[in-house]
Design an enzyme around this catalytic site. Structure first.
Site, mmCIF file in Angstrom:
data_model
loop_
_atom_site.group_PDB
_atom_site.id
_atom_site.type_symbol
_atom_site.label_atom_id
_atom_site.label_comp_id
_atom_site.label_asym_id
_atom_site.label_seq_id
_atom_site.Cartn_x
_atom_site.Cartn_y
_atom_site.Cartn_z
ATOM 1 N N SER A 121 0.830 -1.205 0.000
ATOM 2 C CA SER A 121 0.000 0.000 0.000
ATOM 3 C C SER A 121 0.860 1.249 0.000
ATOM 4 O O SER A 121 0.349 2.348 -0.149
ATOM 5 C CB SER A 121 -0.911 0.002 1.230
ATOM 6 O OG SER A 121 -0.163 -0.227 2.394
ATOM 7 N N HIS A 142 -2.972 -3.925 -5.880
ATOM 8 C CA HIS A 142 -3.357 -3.466 -4.541
ATOM 9 C C HIS A 142 -4.835 -3.754 -4.300
ATOM 10 O O HIS A 142 -5.709 -3.107 -4.893
ATOM 11 C CB HIS A 142 -3.059 -1.955 -4.426
ATOM 12 C CG HIS A 142 -3.292 -1.401 -3.056
ATOM 13 N ND1 HIS A 142 -3.643 -0.098 -2.832
ATOM 14 C CD2 HIS A 142 -3.215 -1.973 -1.830
ATOM 15 C CE1 HIS A 142 -3.777 0.111 -1.536
ATOM 16 N NE2 HIS A 142 -3.519 -1.015 -0.903
ATOM 17 N N GLU A 154 -6.209 -1.599 -7.421
ATOM 18 C CA GLU A 154 -5.328 -0.614 -8.058
ATOM 19 C C GLU A 154 -4.207 -1.395 -8.737
ATOM 20 O O GLU A 154 -3.489 -2.154 -8.079
ATOM 21 C CB GLU A 154 -4.712 0.332 -7.021
ATOM 22 C CG GLU A 154 -5.643 1.430 -6.556
ATOM 23 C CD GLU A 154 -4.951 2.396 -5.591
ATOM 24 O OE1 GLU A 154 -5.049 3.618 -5.808
ATOM 25 O OE2 GLU A 154 -4.328 1.931 -4.614
ATOM 26 N N ASN A 192 -4.613 5.473 -0.941
ATOM 27 C CA ASN A 192 -4.114 5.934 0.355
ATOM 28 C C ASN A 192 -3.684 7.396 0.343
ATOM 29 O O ASN A 192 -3.624 8.031 1.394
ATOM 30 C CB ASN A 192 -2.982 5.020 0.833
ATOM 31 C CG ASN A 192 -3.549 3.708 1.344
ATOM 32 O OD1 ASN A 192 -4.548 3.698 2.056
ATOM 33 N ND2 ASN A 192 -2.937 2.600 0.961
HETATM 34 N N1 3HC Z 1 -15.462 -12.460 3.306
HETATM 35 C C1 3HC Z 1 -16.613 -12.653 2.649
HETATM 36 N N2 3HC Z 1 -17.695 -11.855 2.825
HETATM 37 C C2 3HC Z 1 -17.614 -10.858 3.737
HETATM 38 C C3 3HC Z 1 -16.436 -10.598 4.473
HETATM 39 C C4 3HC Z 1 -15.330 -11.459 4.220
HETATM 40 N N3 3HC Z 1 -14.155 -11.268 4.839
HETATM 41 N N4 3HC Z 1 -16.643 -9.532 5.270
HETATM 42 C C5 3HC Z 1 -17.907 -9.132 5.056
HETATM 43 N N5 3HC Z 1 -18.491 -9.919 4.130
HETATM 44 C C6 3HC Z 1 -19.830 -9.765 3.536
HETATM 45 C C7 3HC Z 1 -20.950 -10.046 4.484
HETATM 46 O O1 3HC Z 1 -21.283 -11.411 4.496
HETATM 47 C C8 3HC Z 1 -22.075 -9.187 3.906
HETATM 48 O O2 3HC Z 1 -22.659 -9.834 2.788
HETATM 49 P P1 3HC Z 1 -24.123 -9.351 2.203
HETATM 50 O O3 3HC Z 1 -23.962 -7.990 1.624
HETATM 51 O O4 3HC Z 1 -24.432 -10.379 1.174
HETATM 52 O O5 3HC Z 1 -25.053 -9.383 3.396
HETATM 53 C C9 3HC Z 1 -21.339 -7.972 3.395
HETATM 54 O O6 3HC Z 1 -19.986 -8.366 3.210
HETATM 55 C C10 3HC Z 1 -21.405 -6.843 4.392
HETATM 56 O O7 3HC Z 1 -20.895 -7.317 5.645
HETATM 57 P P2 3HC Z 1 -21.642 -7.150 7.042
HETATM 58 O O8 3HC Z 1 -23.124 -7.223 6.848
HETATM 59 O O9 3HC Z 1 -20.999 -8.087 8.004
HETATM 60 O O10 3HC Z 1 -21.227 -5.744 7.569
HETATM 61 P P3 3HC Z 1 -21.337 -4.336 6.906
HETATM 62 O O11 3HC Z 1 -22.575 -4.162 6.088
HETATM 63 O O12 3HC Z 1 -21.061 -3.406 8.025
HETATM 64 O O13 3HC Z 1 -20.100 -4.291 5.888
HETATM 65 C C11 3HC Z 1 -17.857 -3.879 5.332
HETATM 66 C C12 3HC Z 1 -18.789 -4.562 6.293
HETATM 67 C C13 3HC Z 1 -17.965 -4.549 3.940
HETATM 68 C C14 3HC Z 1 -16.449 -4.094 5.869
HETATM 69 C C15 3HC Z 1 -18.264 -2.372 5.206
HETATM 70 O O14 3HC Z 1 -18.348 -1.801 6.486
HETATM 71 C C16 3HC Z 1 -17.289 -1.565 4.401
HETATM 72 O O15 3HC Z 1 -17.322 -1.577 3.174
HETATM 73 N N6 3HC Z 1 -16.403 -0.842 5.107
HETATM 74 C C17 3HC Z 1 -15.320 -0.057 4.465
HETATM 75 C C18 3HC Z 1 -14.204 -0.972 4.139
HETATM 76 C C19 3HC Z 1 -13.072 -0.241 3.488
HETATM 77 O O16 3HC Z 1 -13.057 0.955 3.289
HETATM 78 N N7 3HC Z 1 -12.035 -1.021 3.147
HETATM 79 C C20 3HC Z 1 -10.828 -0.491 2.569
HETATM 80 C C21 3HC Z 1 -9.801 -0.333 3.646
HETATM 81 S S1 3HC Z 1 -8.353 0.418 3.037
HETATM 82 C C22 3HC Z 1 -7.445 -0.851 2.421
HETATM 83 O O17 3HC Z 1 -7.755 -2.011 2.532
HETATM 84 C C23 3HC Z 1 -6.194 -0.452 1.709
HETATM 85 C C24 3HC Z 1 -4.961 -0.579 2.547
HETATM 86 O O18 3HC Z 1 -3.876 -0.246 1.746
HETATM 87 C C25 3HC Z 1 -4.941 0.278 3.799
#
Ligand code: 3HC
Length: 286
Positions: A121, A142, A154, A192
């Protein structure tokens, strides 16, 4: 299907197991590699649980789950794990020396025409490529956490990444049902570069008492429709990771607008790293 069928993923942490999950689910024979057998075992358990979650939500059938698990194997021997691959994706912690060592090993043991990708990242793809004898076949791939859910990849071009490598990796991302976005090799790429200053600014708001953490997150979830507020997201990513990326942006772009918030640094020094330690801006059950 691209010509790449055999894939290795190096590093069995959160990102590595998510990347192995999506490759296996989309028909690749995947070898997940880590120096720590316990981490490999934990990763396979996590992949099983996340596949179950997708079966329960009718996103995939139970047959697809079984096939994905059959296509997944693990090893602690990197040289053996990459001997026949068309692609290796590295997802180890963000330490330059570790990346240099791993890319040296991948370069020596993967087939000459294999592509070596990094999920980094914040470390320059051009620098990683320079640790190998095949800079034209080194690229950034990424992914975003949670990898099975987030549709962006990315695709980062290093200074010497070839067109053929770029086209192959972009096509692969599409095969995984992801949306590839072409990004040049500058600090933080796009994701990022934009995300971390927002998180850092939210931490300044906490430090200056503009509002409490709950209210800051509510502003961004209800006011901007973000799925998670910036402080919840920081806890999810890990405050150490956020601090490290801010330091890279600050050092490499040289602009004080990227200075890490002192409160972010203080929490990291105190070991309050977010969800993974049970405490960050919010508290979490073990
Ligand atoms: N594997 C498979 N499915 C998953 C999962 C996993 N690890 N985690 C969540 N899910 C699925 C759930 O089963 C659910 O499925 P559905 O839509 O069919 O019901 C769906 O994803 C949503 O999960 P939840 O209902 O448990 O919870 P939320 O609705 O709160 O969603 C989230 C969770 C998807 C994490 C949401 O909060 C989100 O999109 N958050 C932002 C995440 C984000 O910004 N990520 C990027 C981080 S930065 C990064 O990674 C880059 C690095 O360089 C720093």
């Amino acid at each position: 299907m691209s010509r790449i069928q055999q894939t290795a993923v190096v590093g069995a942490g959160t990102m590595g197991n998510g990347i192995a999950h999506v490759f296996a689910l989309h028909g690749h024979d995947v070898t997940l590699i880590d120096v720590d057998q316990d981490r490999l075992d934990a990763a396979v358990t996590t992949i099983e649980e996340n596949l179950n979650r997708q079966v329960d939500k009718d996103k995939i059938g139970s047959g697809e789950r079984e096939e994905a698990l059959d296509r997944l194997q693990t090893t602690t021997d990197t040289a053996e794990g990459v001997a026949d691959v068309g692609l290796a994706v590295e997802a180890v912690p963000e330490e330059q020396e570790l990346k240099a060592e791993i890319f040296g090993t991948l370069d020596r043991h993967a087939p000459d025409d294999a592509i070596l990708a990094s999920n980094t990242s914040s470390i320059s793809i051009t620098w990683i490529a320079a640790q190998t004898e095949r800079p034209a076949r080194v690229i950034g791939m990424h992914f975003f956490n949670p990898v099975p859910v987030m549709t962006l990849v990315e695709v980062v071009r290093g200074q010497r990444t070839s067109e053929a490598t770029f086209d192959t990796v972009s096509g692969l991302a599409e095969e995984l049902d992801k949306k590839p976005v072409e990004v040049e090799d500058y600090p933080g790429f796009v994701s990022n570069r934009v995300l971390m200053p927002m998180i850092n600014e939210a931490v300044f708001c906490v430090m200056e008492g503009v509002a409490d953490p709950d209210d800051i997150d509510t502003v961004m979830t209800l006011g901007m429709n973000h799925p998670m507020g910036p402080l919840t997201l920081a806890d999810f990513i890990g405050l150490d990771v956020c601090l490290h990326i801010m330091e890279v942006l600050h050092e490499e772009l040289g602009d004080d607008k990227y200075r890490p918030c002192p409160l972010l640094r203080r929490k990291v020094t105190a070991g309050q790293l977010g969800r993974k330690t049970g405490e960050g801006f919010f508290s979490y059950d073990a």
